[in-house]
Design an enzyme around this catalytic site. Sequence first.
Site, PDB file in Angstrom:
ATOM      1  N   TYR A 114     -18.919  38.802  -6.552  1.00  0.00           N
ATOM      2  CA  TYR A 114     -19.934  38.832  -6.169  1.00  0.00           C
ATOM      3  C   TYR A 114     -20.385  39.069  -4.662  1.00  0.00           C
ATOM      4  O   TYR A 114     -20.868  39.962  -4.054  1.00  0.00           O
ATOM      5  CB  TYR A 114     -20.963  37.684  -6.582  1.00  0.00           C
ATOM      6  CG  TYR A 114     -22.200  37.419  -5.676  1.00  0.00           C
ATOM      7  CD1 TYR A 114     -23.189  38.118  -6.010  1.00  0.00           C
ATOM      8  CD2 TYR A 114     -22.116  36.604  -4.498  1.00  0.00           C
ATOM      9  CE1 TYR A 114     -24.676  37.884  -5.170  1.00  0.00           C
ATOM     10  CE2 TYR A 114     -23.562  36.194  -3.927  1.00  0.00           C
ATOM     11  CZ  TYR A 114     -24.516  37.139  -4.375  1.00  0.00           C
ATOM     12  OH  TYR A 114     -25.472  36.849  -3.405  1.00  0.00           O
ATOM     13  N   LEU A 154     -37.449  36.044  -2.652  1.00  0.00           N
ATOM     14  CA  LEU A 154     -37.952  36.456  -1.590  1.00  0.00           C
ATOM     15  C   LEU A 154     -38.578  37.917  -1.548  1.00  0.00           C
ATOM     16  O   LEU A 154     -39.683  37.683  -0.793  1.00  0.00           O
ATOM     17  CB  LEU A 154     -36.487  37.132  -0.678  1.00  0.00           C
ATOM     18  CG  LEU A 154     -36.947  37.591   0.657  1.00  0.00           C
ATOM     19  CD1 LEU A 154     -37.550  36.586   1.572  1.00  0.00           C
ATOM     20  CD2 LEU A 154     -35.433  37.819   1.418  1.00  0.00           C
ATOM     21  N   ASP A 192     -35.141  51.618 -11.602  1.00  0.00           N
ATOM     22  CA  ASP A 192     -33.664  51.361 -12.123  1.00  0.00           C
ATOM     23  C   ASP A 192     -32.827  51.389 -10.694  1.00  0.00           C
ATOM     24  O   ASP A 192     -32.744  52.753 -10.256  1.00  0.00           O
ATOM     25  CB  ASP A 192     -33.154  52.217 -13.095  1.00  0.00           C
ATOM     26  CG  ASP A 192     -32.046  51.845 -13.771  1.00  0.00           C
ATOM     27  OD1 ASP A 192     -31.166  50.926 -13.224  1.00  0.00           O
ATOM     28  OD2 ASP A 192     -31.691  52.550 -14.719  1.00  0.00           O
TER      29      ASP A 192
END
Length: 288
Positions: free
Chosen positions: A123, A12, A34
């Site tokens: 997740y 995306l 990071d």
Amino acid sequence: MRVLVIGATGQLGRELVRALSADAVIGVGHEALDLRDAAAIAARVAAERPDVVVNAAADNRVDAAEVDPTNAQAVNADAVGHLARAAHATGAFLVHTSTDYVFDGHARTPYAEDAVPNPVGAYARSKHAGEVLCAGHAPRHAIVRVAGLYAAGGSRGKGGSFVDRILAQARRGEALRIVDDQVTAPTWARDVAAALGRLLPRWVAGEAPTGIYHVTNAGACSWYDFARAALDAAGVAASIAPISSASLGAGAPRPAYSVLANTRLAAVGEPPLRPWRDALAAHLAGTS
């Protein structure tokens, strides 16, 4: 309008940078920032002073997260909190991308934006936590849920998009076994990026309400049907068989039904995304 795209090297993110190229767009990939470093995030947002921060970054390795959720929690949840606080501190509007996986898949009609999430698996829980942190720390925000996302080049963490992998395996002469009991709305990242390109200035100007938006191509199908459609559209012959999720033996649970109703897009007068088959054909043809 100055837009900072986090996760600019993902599916995306790449499409967003492409779609917004006429604006002042700063694309930041994983190698340049990071997301586990709160101070680095705050410093980058403060330095860029964007009008909008779009978080398109995610660790979407669903099965890996079930074994060790540490990185998924850091990238999909904690980092969103860091971005939300940084956006709020600089007055930027935050757009956070999320997923159909925040739902348990027990429904049989499309999930509206106000449906209650019930994530199943590490997740999914990390992505839902990211939504909560976004809303909790960035008063000016939009959460954009997508589903079955694919784009040219695919996802780095998964070794390419679902379409990439299916066609590559078929061209190598491998037999395909694809689940037919998980139903979603496969969505071309280019169409999501185009929709966001229209919505970003409206959100910033206060012309469209904040909150949750579902942005997916129209229609629904199983992953098996999607694979068959990709093979047919690409003109690639293959041996393909439908299988159950149970027989696949994946490490993490997936929602059996995760189709999203794009209710708020319609409510704010945005056109619906095209049917998934039309989007797939355009993707494979290399057109828009």
